[in-house]
Design a protein around this motif. Structure first.
Motif, PDB file in Angstrom:
ATOM      1  N   HIS A  76      49.235  46.317  45.403  1.00  0.00           N
ATOM      2  CA  HIS A  76      48.282  47.267  45.992  1.00  0.00           C
ATOM      3  C   HIS A  76      47.907  46.840  47.411  1.00  0.00           C
ATOM      4  CE1 HIS A  76      44.822  49.992  46.150  1.00  0.00           C
ATOM      5  NE2 HIS A  76      44.081  48.957  46.526  1.00  0.00           N
ATOM      6  N   LEU A  77      47.656  45.556  47.603  1.00  0.00           N
ATOM      7  CA  LEU A  77      47.270  45.058  48.927  1.00  0.00           C
ATOM      8  C   LEU A  77      48.452  45.076  49.898  1.00  0.00           C
ATOM      9  CD1 LEU A  77      44.982  42.069  47.842  1.00  0.00           C
ATOM     10  CD2 LEU A  77      44.276  44.322  48.687  1.00  0.00           C
ATOM     11  N   ARG A  78      49.628  44.766  49.405  1.00  0.00           N
ATOM     12  CA  ARG A  78      50.815  44.824  50.270  1.00  0.00           C
ATOM     13  C   ARG A  78      51.054  46.241  50.769  1.00  0.00           C
ATOM     14  NH1 ARG A  78      54.854  41.122  46.523  1.00  0.00           N
ATOM     15  NH2 ARG A  78      54.429  39.085  47.516  1.00  0.00           N
ATOM     16  N   ALA A  79      50.808  47.221  49.901  1.00  0.00           N
ATOM     17  CA  ALA A  79      50.990  48.618  50.308  1.00  0.00           C
ATOM     18  C   ALA A  79      50.050  48.989  51.445  1.00  0.00           C
ATOM     19  CB  ALA A  79      50.765  49.539  49.114  1.00  0.00           C
ATOM     20  N   GLN A  80      48.938  48.274  51.541  1.00  0.00           N
ATOM     21  CA  GLN A  80      47.992  48.516  52.631  1.00  0.00           C
ATOM     22  C   GLN A  80      48.228  47.573  53.811  1.00  0.00           C
ATOM     23  OE1 GLN A  80      43.845  49.168  51.270  1.00  0.00           O
ATOM     24  NE2 GLN A  80      44.639  48.897  49.206  1.00  0.00           N
ATOM     25  N   GLU A  81      49.333  46.827  53.744  1.00  0.00           N
ATOM     26  CA  GLU A  81      49.766  45.923  54.816  1.00  0.00           C
ATOM     27  C   GLU A  81      48.757  44.820  55.087  1.00  0.00           C
ATOM     28  OE1 GLU A  81      50.822  48.333  58.176  1.00  0.00           O
ATOM     29  OE2 GLU A  81      52.593  49.141  57.195  1.00  0.00           O
ATOM     30  N   VAL A  82      48.108  44.336  54.024  1.00  0.00           N
ATOM     31  CA  VAL A  82      47.236  43.180  54.152  1.00  0.00           C
ATOM     32  C   VAL A  82      48.105  41.941  54.354  1.00  0.00           C
ATOM     33  CG1 VAL A  82      45.515  41.753  52.956  1.00  0.00           C
ATOM     34  CG2 VAL A  82      45.474  44.248  52.704  1.00  0.00           C
ATOM     35  N   ASP A  83      47.641  41.018  55.180  1.00  0.00           N
ATOM     36  CA  ASP A  83      48.384  39.778  55.416  1.00  0.00           C
ATOM     37  C   ASP A  83      48.779  39.130  54.096  1.00  0.00           C
ATOM     38  OD1 ASP A  83      49.078  37.345  57.230  1.00  0.00           O
ATOM     39  OD2 ASP A  83      47.719  36.518  55.711  1.00  0.00           O
ATOM     40  N   LYS A  85      49.474  36.067  52.981  1.00  0.00           N
ATOM     41  CA  LYS A  85      48.736  34.898  52.490  1.00  0.00           C
ATOM     42  C   LYS A  85      47.359  35.311  51.974  1.00  0.00           C
ATOM     43  CE  LYS A  85      47.323  30.229  53.847  1.00  0.00           C
ATOM     44  NZ  LYS A  85      47.307  29.215  54.946  1.00  0.00           N
ATOM     45  N   LYS A  86      46.707  36.195  52.706  1.00  0.00           N
ATOM     46  CA  LYS A  86      45.385  36.674  52.291  1.00  0.00           C
ATOM     47  C   LYS A  86      45.485  37.503  51.015  1.00  0.00           C
ATOM     48  CE  LYS A  86      41.412  39.321  54.045  1.00  0.00           C
ATOM     49  NZ  LYS A  86      40.873  40.093  55.198  1.00  0.00           N
ATOM     50  N   ALA A  87      46.515  38.335  50.926  1.00  0.00           N
ATOM     51  CA  ALA A  87      46.694  39.184  49.743  1.00  0.00           C
ATOM     52  C   ALA A  87      46.920  38.346  48.495  1.00  0.00           C
ATOM     53  CB  ALA A  87      47.863  40.141  49.958  1.00  0.00           C
ATOM     54  N   VAL A  88      47.746  37.296  48.616  1.00  0.00           N
ATOM     55  CA  VAL A  88      47.998  36.421  47.472  1.00  0.00           C
ATOM     56  C   VAL A  88      46.716  35.722  47.039  1.00  0.00           C
ATOM     57  CG1 VAL A  88      49.191  34.330  46.710  1.00  0.00           C
ATOM     58  CG2 VAL A  88      50.437  36.077  47.996  1.00  0.00           C
ATOM     59  N   ALA A  89      45.942  35.247  48.000  1.00  0.00           N
ATOM     60  CA  ALA A  89      44.695  34.554  47.679  1.00  0.00           C
ATOM     61  C   ALA A  89      43.717  35.478  46.954  1.00  0.00           C
ATOM     62  CB  ALA A  89      44.059  34.009  48.963  1.00  0.00           C
ATOM     63  N   ILE A  90      43.600  36.726  47.419  1.00  0.00           N
ATOM     64  CA  ILE A  90      42.706  37.684  46.772  1.00  0.00           C
ATOM     65  C   ILE A  90      43.190  37.996  45.359  1.00  0.00           C
ATOM     66  CG2 ILE A  90      41.896  40.083  46.821  1.00  0.00           C
ATOM     67  CD1 ILE A  90      41.920  39.885  49.893  1.00  0.00           C
ATOM     68  N   LEU A 127      41.190  46.729  41.499  1.00  0.00           N
ATOM     69  CA  LEU A 127      41.766  47.202  42.764  1.00  0.00           C
ATOM     70  C   LEU A 127      40.670  47.530  43.772  1.00  0.00           C
ATOM     71  CD1 LEU A 127      44.614  49.537  41.419  1.00  0.00           C
ATOM     72  CD2 LEU A 127      44.775  47.144  42.139  1.00  0.00           C
ATOM     73  N   SER A 128      39.561  48.068  43.297  1.00  0.00           N
ATOM     74  CA  SER A 128      38.448  48.408  44.187  1.00  0.00           C
ATOM     75  C   SER A 128      37.839  47.157  44.805  1.00  0.00           C
ATOM     76  CB  SER A 128      37.385  49.188  43.413  1.00  0.00           C
ATOM     77  OG  SER A 128      36.251  49.436  44.206  1.00  0.00           O
ATOM     78  N   VAL A 129      37.615  46.133  44.002  1.00  0.00           N
ATOM     79  CA  VAL A 129      37.062  44.879  44.514  1.00  0.00           C
ATOM     80  C   VAL A 129      38.049  44.218  45.474  1.00  0.00           C
ATOM     81  CG1 VAL A 129      36.339  42.545  43.870  1.00  0.00           C
ATOM     82  CG2 VAL A 129      35.543  44.515  42.541  1.00  0.00           C
ATOM     83  N   ALA A 130      39.349  44.308  45.176  1.00  0.00           N
ATOM     84  CA  ALA A 130      40.364  43.756  46.083  1.00  0.00           C
ATOM     85  C   ALA A 130      40.284  44.426  47.447  1.00  0.00           C
ATOM     86  CB  ALA A 130      41.752  43.936  45.477  1.00  0.00           C
ATOM     87  N   ASP A 131      40.073  45.739  47.467  1.00  0.00           N
ATOM     88  CA  ASP A 131      39.932  46.453  48.736  1.00  0.00           C
ATOM     89  C   ASP A 131      38.730  45.930  49.526  1.00  0.00           C
ATOM     90  OD1 ASP A 131      42.123  48.071  48.294  1.00  0.00           O
ATOM     91  OD2 ASP A 131      40.956  49.711  47.425  1.00  0.00           O
ATOM     92  N   ARG A 132      37.628  45.688  48.827  1.00  0.00           N
ATOM     93  CA  ARG A 132      36.432  45.180  49.505  1.00  0.00           C
ATOM     94  C   ARG A 132      36.686  43.801  50.092  1.00  0.00           C
ATOM     95  NH1 ARG A 132      32.318  45.357  44.749  1.00  0.00           N
ATOM     96  NH2 ARG A 132      31.149  44.023  46.203  1.00  0.00           N
ATOM     97  N   MET A 133      37.364  42.957  49.335  1.00  0.00           N
ATOM     98  CA  MET A 133      37.650  41.606  49.822  1.00  0.00           C
ATOM     99  C   MET A 133      38.627  41.639  50.982  1.00  0.00           C
ATOM    100  SD  MET A 133      37.913  39.697  46.091  1.00  0.00           S
ATOM    101  CE  MET A 133      38.165  38.034  46.743  1.00  0.00           C
ATOM    102  N   ALA A 134      39.608  42.543  50.926  1.00  0.00           N
ATOM    103  CA  ALA A 134      40.583  42.660  52.005  1.00  0.00           C
ATOM    104  C   ALA A 134      39.926  43.155  53.293  1.00  0.00           C
ATOM    105  CB  ALA A 134      41.704  43.613  51.605  1.00  0.00           C
ATOM    106  N   ALA A 135      38.851  43.945  53.143  1.00  0.00           N
ATOM    107  CA  ALA A 135      38.132  44.471  54.312  1.00  0.00           C
ATOM    108  C   ALA A 135      37.203  43.431  54.919  1.00  0.00           C
ATOM    109  CB  ALA A 135      37.341  45.709  53.912  1.00  0.00           C
ATOM    110  N   GLY A 136      37.116  42.243  54.307  1.00  0.00           N
ATOM    111  CA  GLY A 136      36.314  41.167  54.867  1.00  0.00           C
ATOM    112  C   GLY A 136      34.983  40.938  54.182  1.00  0.00           C
ATOM    113  N   GLU A 137      34.669  41.717  53.152  1.00  0.00           N
ATOM    114  CA  GLU A 137      33.399  41.540  52.451  1.00  0.00           C
ATOM    115  C   GLU A 137      33.430  40.249  51.637  1.00  0.00           C
ATOM    116  OE1 GLU A 137      30.715  43.752  48.995  1.00  0.00           O
ATOM    117  OE2 GLU A 137      32.246  44.885  50.086  1.00  0.00           O
ATOM    118  N   LYS A 138      32.329  39.506  51.691  1.00  0.00           N
ATOM    119  CA  LYS A 138      32.198  38.294  50.891  1.00  0.00           C
ATOM    120  C   LYS A 138      31.765  38.694  49.480  1.00  0.00           C
ATOM    121  CE  LYS A 138      33.042  35.478  54.319  1.00  0.00           C
ATOM    122  NZ  LYS A 138      34.291  34.674  54.365  1.00  0.00           N
ATOM    123  N   VAL A 139      32.636  38.514  48.541  1.00  0.00           N
ATOM    124  CA  VAL A 139      32.369  38.936  47.163  1.00  0.00           C
ATOM    125  C   VAL A 139      32.320  37.704  46.265  1.00  0.00           C
ATOM    126  CG1 VAL A 139      33.176  40.302  45.216  1.00  0.00           C
ATOM    127  CG2 VAL A 139      33.516  41.144  47.556  1.00  0.00           C
TER     128      VAL A 139
END
Length: 352
Positions: A76-83, A85-90, A127-139
């Motif tokens: 899901h994160l790769r489809a949004q072109e998240v970095d 390393k960051k995507a794997v960590a999330i 998936l929703s929480v992953a989106d928030r974390m990818a956007a930079g929110e501290k969760v």
């Protein structure tokens, strides 16, 4: 509404090996001093849960038993072109809420070590929480565990069969249905099938031997299966939302699958696609009880199904004499008895 629904089935399986042990032979149990064939409750429940009956009756209300939720989050994160390393960590952090995650140097670093039942609503929230974390929110996932894990929702198979989360036991769900191992009502002998395969391209001038030979065990018999459903617990697991009809649909799918769906083991070799020959369904509020004691002494004779039905009825009558009826309503199906219930009757009885 009666609290307990009890289902007793007698099903004849022709020569087959629908549930194998570690040696490849049919599973067995020693009961009454003799060997019986056995089908494990795990094999039965998986066959029912993955059947077309469940998927069609419970569309949108089925969970997934998987190690790969983290991989879904990662995709899901790769489809949004998240970095990467960051995507794997999330993905690893979110997967860790559901179970112990494999090592970061593993070939599949976002998978959990254990299989975990995940509901559709939990997957959506992951998936929703992953989106928030990818956007930079501290969760803080520990504080948001109630968002990612649910104690009750409309997922029918988790409500029926339960789940265990070793890392978050407060979110475990106790199974609303108890399923016994099915055993034959009579003594059996596991036989060996010695088989060969011929190489189609072998010429007349080659050796006369087979290209392959092997050996496989099989057996046949009438199996007794017992299920008990706590309908109050089923409603609780579904969030007590009875208006949607999910509980009724789940009960109907469960009994239909138990009557008509066989485990998949060696089916291509034996085609042991059986249907229940006798079904007794009981409703009541008294303590449930199995009727397996009817077969502590193995049934004999040439009519194993008829003998098994007679033994079950006699044992049930004696229990009622000694302990009281214990049930308020019954519905009975018997092949060959035109006056007995049909599949549709049994399903309707279980749903109400």
């Amino acid at each position: 509404m009666s609290r307990f629904l009890q289902i007793h089935l007698l099903t004849f399986y022709p020569p087959s090996n629908v549930n194998r042990d570690d040696t490849g032979n049919p599973k067995t149990a020693t009961v009454g001093g003799v060997t019986r064939l056995r089908i494990s409750s795990q094999a039965l429940k998986r066959a029912w849960r993955t059947s077309d009956i469940f998927s069609s009756a419970l569309t949108g209300h089925m969970g997934q038993r998987t190690q790969r939720l983290g991989e879904e989050v990662l995709a899901h994160l790769r489809a949004q072109e998240v970095d990467e390393k960051k995507a794997v960590a999330i993905a690893r952090e979110i997967a860790g809420v559901y179970g112990k995650v494999k090592g970061d140097k593993d070939a599949h670093p976002t998978r959990t070590e254990q299989l975990v039942f995940i509901s559709p609503s939990e997957r959506e929230m992951a998936l929703s929480v992953a989106d928030r974390m990818a956007a930079g929110e501290k969760v803080d996932l520990r504080k948001e565990q109630d968002i990612l894990l649910h104690r009750a929702d409309s997922t029918a198979d988790i409500a029926l069969f339960g789940r265990m989360l070793a890392g978050a036991p407060s979110f475990n769900r106790e199974a609303a249905v108890q399923v016994a191992h099915a055993i034959t009502t009579h003594r059996v002998t596991v036989e060996d099938d010695y088989y060969t395969a011929i190489d189609d391209l072998k010429g007349d001038d080659d050796d006369a031997g087979a290209g392959f030979l092997g050996e496989a065990g099989f057996g046949s018999g009438v199996f007794y299966l017992y299920l008990c459903v706590n309908r109050d617990l089923l409603g609780k697991n579904l969030g007590d939302d009875r208006d949607t009809g999910v509980a009724q649909a789940a009960l109907g799918a469960l009994v239909e699958a138990a009557m008509t769906v066989s485990p998949s083991g060696k089916q291509n070799s034996f085609a042991a696609l059986a249907r229940a020959g006798y079904v007794l369904v009981e409703k009541g509020n008294a303590q449930p009880r199995t009727l397996a004691g009817a077969f502590a002494r193995p049934v004999g004779g040439h009519d194993l199904m008829g003998g098994s039905i007679a033994a079950l009825k006699a044992f049930r009558s004696e229990l009622a004499r000694v302990y009281g009826a214990g049930v308020d309503e019954t519905c009975e199906l018997a092949l060959g008895d035109a006056g007995s219930a049909t599949l549709a009757d049994i399903v309707a009885f279980c749903r109400t």
